[in-house]
Design a protein around this motif. Structure first.
Motif, PDB file in Angstrom:
ATOM      1  N   LEU A  81       0.860  -1.177   0.000  1.00  0.00           N
ATOM      2  CA  LEU A  81       0.000   0.000   0.000  1.00  0.00           C
ATOM      3  C   LEU A  81       0.902   1.235   0.000  1.00  0.00           C
TER       4      LEU A  81
ATOM      5  N   TRP B 155      -4.763   1.203   5.338  1.00  0.00           N
ATOM      6  CA  TRP B 155      -5.847   0.525   4.648  1.00  0.00           C
ATOM      7  C   TRP B 155      -7.009   1.458   4.328  1.00  0.00           C
TER       8      TRP B 155
ATOM      9  N   LYS C  76      -5.351   4.052   0.854  1.00  0.00           N
ATOM     10  CA  LYS C  76      -4.151   3.345   0.410  1.00  0.00           C
ATOM     11  C   LYS C  76      -3.278   4.164  -0.538  1.00  0.00           C
TER      12      LYS C  76
ATOM     13  N   TYR D 148      -4.353  -0.607  -4.212  1.00  0.00           N
ATOM     14  CA  TYR D 148      -4.628   0.822  -4.212  1.00  0.00           C
ATOM     15  C   TYR D 148      -6.104   1.085  -3.899  1.00  0.00           C
ATOM     16  N   ASP D 149      -6.443   2.362  -3.780  1.00  0.00           N
ATOM     17  CA  ASP D 149      -7.849   2.719  -3.660  1.00  0.00           C
ATOM     18  C   ASP D 149      -8.575   2.243  -4.917  1.00  0.00           C
TER      19      ASP D 149
END
Length: 515
Positions: A263, A268, A271, A323-324
């Motif tokens: 990340l 979390w 990210k 990733y997001d």
């Protein structure tokens, strides 16, 4: 005083010269190490988003060209990667998967809700027979993940009998009725997945007891006995490795799985973006592989204490960028763009796993198609190969190659803000074809690099291979557009008795060294 000043200037000049020394790649071909198992380049396909359905499986009636439901273009591209192994059906999905739901006529299979990934219907159109059809089309080995979370020892035992049984029984007759006379070849079987989290939120001591019970009943014909994998820890955790290494002695136990994702921010809840990111997130992503190396070192050191013969493998069977999610997509589908950064991240992971090849005999990138750090992206009948795909393709000569000691002298430091890492990374091996292969990464997003090459006490004559780079850190290959990240032929010839390899900024290079 003047003499002292001159001496200080001379000292500073020597120091500056040393700091500016050109990096040198030194390979020791006469000190072969362990074989780099081909399964280090393993893949992972979970019932998640469009990773299987639509992305790979379109069904036999689809207008998209397919072989018994599997897309021809996807299978062909994966075969070009020499995919050695596929892990299925999860992941978190595995501990809610009941194998009987995925056999028999597809139009009569139960439809359930995929509670882990997006809350969408799971049709069970892809089950045991379809999975083995895929791996057989690929020429790959099968890694089946059993359900310990909501399943039982009996359910796993019966699944193995259904898959591997040779004689006459109700289960083997059922398999034959469903169209498969010959047993399936199961190479690996895992007892649960992420039992510390989505697989049951267990303590390692509790898991050990469940594993010991379950594996007692996991029986197959001897010639079709899979290697049994225990669900281990993740990231920096070592407690699972410690407890499993102590507690699973005396029962079938061939490997521990371990998971770790990258990340950019390390958080979390946020990210980081897959595209449009700053250089600070470029380096934080790539530098994370140093932590992966540390995790592997600490866990394998524990295994060395309890298993000095090194019979138990350490399988890093989930890794990759996270990733997001892509804006506008279902967050549970884990859709993300794939860029040049991901190609370098993959290559740096390969280097870590090669360095620990004596224990790390499998890793599985997450995942094959349309999910997380995917090899391939699809939409309807379109397909595009990602930068990560090309990184895997460059490194195919390292499958089952013999590792060789390698180092980089005067390796420049790459630093952005408070984060720093070696600017260059290298791996070397003797391929099955007898050639000497070198993989190199220049992590620096701005500065090119040059390395002289020394093989033993000699300077080789030439290097030929392929280079992967692009103009932008987030260069990508998009559906319906000209790809921005493609391998290009690379060649270097010795001059003046020296072979020099030139690496552009942010690049991956794999070459065969000649002479």
């Amino acid at each position: 005083m003047k003499k002292q000043l001159l001496a200080l200037v001379a000292t500073l000049a020597v120091g500056a010269s040393a700091l500016a020394a050109d990096p040198k790649l030194v390979i020791n071909p006469d000190q072969p190490g362990p074989v780099i198992h081909r399964n280090i380049y393993g893949q992972f396909a979970e019932h998640l988003g469009t990773g299987i359905y639509e992305g790979m499986w379109v069904g036999p009636e689809s207008k998209i060209p397919n072989v018994r439901g599997w897309r021809k273009d996807v299978v062909s591209a994966l075969k070009d990667l020499k995919v050695p192994l596929v892990r299925w059906p999860g992941g978190c999905f595995a501990d809610e998967y009941h194998w009987r739901d995925g056999i028999g006529p597809r139009n009569k299979r139960p439809i359930k809700i995929n509670t882990n990934w997006g809350g969408v219907p799971e049709t069970n159109a892809v089950g045991t027979h379809e999975f083995f059809d895929l791996v057989e089309q690929l020429g790959a080995e099968a890694y089946v993940n059993g359900n310990l979370g909501t399943g039982s020892a009996q359910e796993m035992s019966e699944w193995l009998e259904y898959m591997t049984g040779e004689g006459k029984s109700t289960l083997t007759d059922l398999r034959r009725k469903n169209g498969r006379d010959k047993p399936f070849r199961v190479h690996y079987f895992a007892v649960g997945n992420e039992s510390w989290g989505c697989g049951g939120n267990m303590r390692p001591e509790y898991y050990v007891d469940l594993y010991r019970q379950a594996v007692t009943f996991l029986k197959t014909p001897e010639k079709n006995r899979p290697l049994f994998i225990a669900s281990g820890g993740h990231d920096a955790r070592t407690d699972w490795t410690e407890v499993l290494a102590k507690g699973l002695k005396g029962v079938p136990f061939d490997a521990i799985s371990h998971h770790g994702y990258t990340l950019p921010t390390g958080k979390w809840e946020k990210k980081g973006s897959a595209v449009g990111f700053p250089e600070a997130e470029w380096i934080s992503t790539l530098a994370h592989t140093q932590r992966v190396d540390e995790w592997v070192r600490k866990n394998t050191a524990i295994l060395d204490q309890h298993d000095p013969a090194r019979k138990v493998g350490f399988y890093f069977d989930e890794w990759g960028s996270w990733y997001d999610p892509e804006p506008g997509s279902n967050p549970g589908f884990l859709v993300q763009r794939n860029t040049l950064r991901d190609a370098l991240l993959a290559a740096l992971h390969f280097h870590v796993f090669h360095a620990h090849a004596e224990r790390v005999k499998m890793s599985n990138v997450a995942q094959m198609v349309n999910v997380l750090q995917a090899m391939i992206l699809t939409s309807k009948d379109q397909l595009v190969l990602t930068p990560t795909y090309h990184a895997f393709k460059l490194y195919t000569p390292f499958q089952d190659a013999t590792s060789l000691p390698v180092r980089i002298d005067d390796n420049p430091v790459y630093k952005v803000g408070a984060v720093e890492m070696p600017g260059l990374s290298a791996t070397a091996a003797r391929g099955k074809d007898g050639k000497l292969y070198v993989g190199l990464v220049n992590a620096n997003a701005n500065q090119p690099a040059e390395l002289t090459v020394q093989v033993g006490s000699t300077s080789p004559k030439a290097a030929r291979g392929q280079l992967l780079t692009a103009a932008a850190m987030d260069a990508q290959n998009e559906l319906g557009k000209a790809p921005q990240v493609l391998p290009q032929a690379y060649e270097a010839q010795a001059a003046g008795g020296r072979l020099t390899l030139k690496l552009p900024a942010k690049s991956v290079l794999v070459v065969a060294i000649e002479g």
